[in-house]
Design a protein around this motif. Structure first.
Motif, PDB file in Angstrom:
ATOM      1  N   ASP A 195     -86.325  56.312 162.811  1.00  0.00           N
ATOM      2  CA  ASP A 195     -85.577  56.896 161.697  1.00  0.00           C
ATOM      3  C   ASP A 195     -86.515  57.455 160.637  1.00  0.00           C
ATOM      4  O   ASP A 195     -86.275  58.532 160.077  1.00  0.00           O
ATOM      5  CB  ASP A 195     -84.653  55.850 161.073  1.00  0.00           C
ATOM      6  CG  ASP A 195     -83.500  55.477 161.993  1.00  0.00           C
ATOM      7  OD1 ASP A 195     -83.171  56.287 162.875  1.00  0.00           O
ATOM      8  OD2 ASP A 195     -82.932  54.378 161.826  1.00  0.00           O
TER       9      ASP A 195
ATOM     10  N   GLN B 207     -86.726  61.298 159.349  1.00  0.00           N
ATOM     11  CA  GLN B 207     -86.320  61.604 157.985  1.00  0.00           C
ATOM     12  C   GLN B 207     -87.489  61.970 157.072  1.00  0.00           C
ATOM     13  O   GLN B 207     -87.378  62.901 156.259  1.00  0.00           O
ATOM     14  CB  GLN B 207     -85.573  60.398 157.395  1.00  0.00           C
ATOM     15  CG  GLN B 207     -84.305  60.047 158.136  1.00  0.00           C
ATOM     16  CD  GLN B 207     -83.681  58.757 157.643  1.00  0.00           C
ATOM     17  OE1 GLN B 207     -83.771  58.405 156.477  1.00  0.00           O
ATOM     18  NE2 GLN B 207     -83.037  58.033 158.557  1.00  0.00           N
TER      19      GLN B 207
ATOM     20  N   PRO C 174     -85.976  65.138 166.614  1.00  0.00           N
ATOM     21  CA  PRO C 174     -85.240  63.971 167.136  1.00  0.00           C
ATOM     22  C   PRO C 174     -85.454  63.760 168.629  1.00  0.00           C
ATOM     23  O   PRO C 174     -85.495  62.621 169.096  1.00  0.00           O
ATOM     24  CB  PRO C 174     -83.780  64.306 166.818  1.00  0.00           C
ATOM     25  CG  PRO C 174     -83.844  65.262 165.664  1.00  0.00           C
ATOM     26  CD  PRO C 174     -85.090  66.058 165.893  1.00  0.00           C
TER      27      PRO C 174
ATOM     28  N   SER D  54     -78.354  60.729 159.978  1.00  0.00           N
ATOM     29  CA  SER D  54     -78.967  59.416 160.188  1.00  0.00           C
ATOM     30  C   SER D  54     -78.056  58.340 159.625  1.00  0.00           C
ATOM     31  O   SER D  54     -77.540  58.476 158.496  1.00  0.00           O
ATOM     32  CB  SER D  54     -80.340  59.349 159.510  1.00  0.00           C
ATOM     33  OG  SER D  54     -81.202  60.343 160.033  1.00  0.00           O
TER      34      SER D  54
ATOM     35  N   ARG E  80     -80.768  55.161 156.130  1.00  0.00           N
ATOM     36  CA  ARG E  80     -81.722  55.945 155.353  1.00  0.00           C
ATOM     37  C   ARG E  80     -83.040  55.195 155.216  1.00  0.00           C
ATOM     38  O   ARG E  80     -83.062  53.976 155.026  1.00  0.00           O
ATOM     39  CB  ARG E  80     -81.168  56.253 153.967  1.00  0.00           C
ATOM     40  CG  ARG E  80     -79.868  57.049 153.964  1.00  0.00           C
ATOM     41  CD  ARG E  80     -80.059  58.396 154.623  1.00  0.00           C
ATOM     42  NE  ARG E  80     -81.088  59.182 153.976  1.00  0.00           N
ATOM     43  CZ  ARG E  80     -81.554  60.341 154.454  1.00  0.00           C
ATOM     44  NH1 ARG E  80     -81.065  60.824 155.578  1.00  0.00           N
ATOM     45  NH2 ARG E  80     -82.496  60.993 153.804  1.00  0.00           N
TER      46      ARG E  80
END
Length: 266
Positions: A137, A141, A147, A227, A230
């Protein structure tokens, strides 16, 4: 089975940091220590790294269980360089036949072995204190990693324990058929190679099926993804990276001050 779940205490101050920050801190230390081949800088860095282990919420015994392959590798590097180094400078300490052990060889071998530990130990700490899903993640991010790449890497990482289990199953199946190495080292080596090849073929097939399944679920469609969890990069995370830079700079400064600094190039 190879463990991959984090073993850190949940409330440990450094274990709670952003996974990208922990990876960046490890890279900073690694790049700095690669610049020198003397034993002082990595020894100082190892001292700092061991001192902050409690801040990651990991016990020294648990860290030793995770890091024993690293220690074995460092010992192997040290012994190999001592026995087979091409240049044997310095004072002669011991000689047995063609093998000559000098002070220069010992310093070089010790420097290489300690550098391997100093560079790899932060990585052991990171993977011992970071959930693989959180790392994925954070890469998506905070680093804007594709991805397809990040989640594919996560899936491959999750399959590592399965490979260890399959190795045991193949070995037991061969033993049930009467195929054993016994005490013959050559037969053991041959069986090791054939078992590794069997796992390689199975891993390639599984990877192909996994890639097809990911494409079928739209991981390569280019559509922006959301997502569920976070991952914030905070001031404390930046302070961790800055602290790693200070640690690496301090280790190099001690080496320079003692006159032992030996640059890798030049």
């Amino acid at each position: 089975m190879i463990p991959y779940q984090p073993i850190a205490a949940p409330g440990a101050p450094l274990a709670r940091r952003n996974p990208v920050a922990k990876v960046a801190a490890a890279l900073v230390v690694s790049v700095a220590l690669i610049a020198t081949v003397d034993p002082v800088a990595p020894a100082v860095a190892i001292g700092f790294e061991l001192a902050v282990v409690p801040l990651f919420g990991v016990g020294y015994a648990a860290l030793a269980r995770r890091a024993w392959p690293l220690l074995a590798s460092a010992l192997g590097i040290f012994c190999t360089l001592v026995l087979f180094a091409a240049e044997r400078t310095g004072t002669l300490l011991w000689q047995v036949g063609p093998v000559e052990i000098t002070t220069g060889v010992l310093v070089t071998a010790l420097g290489m072995a300690l550098r391997v530990i100093a560079v790899a130990l932060p990585g052991v700490l990171i993977f011992a204190t970071t959930d693989p899903t959180d790392l994925t993640d954070a890469l998506i991010q905070n680093v804007k990693a594709p991805p397809r790449f990040a989640i594919g890497a996560l899936a491959a990482f999750r399959l590592v324990p399965l490979l260890a289990l399959e190795w045991q199953m193949v070995s037991l199946a061969r033993r049930a058929r009467g195929i054993e190495a016994g005490r013959n080292p050559l037969t053991r080596l041959r069986l090791f190679g054939s078992t590794a090849f069997t796992l390689l073929v199975g891993a390639i097939r599984r990877g192909t099926r996994l890639a097809t399944a990911m494409d079928a679920r739209g991981f390569d469609s280019g559509t922006p993804r959301t997502s569920a969890r976070r991952q914030q990069f905070t001031v404390a995370d930046a302070a961790l990276v800055a602290g790693a830079a200070v640690l690496a700079s301090g280790a190099l400064a001690v080496s320079v001050a003692l006159g032992t600094f030996r640059p890798l190039v030049g």
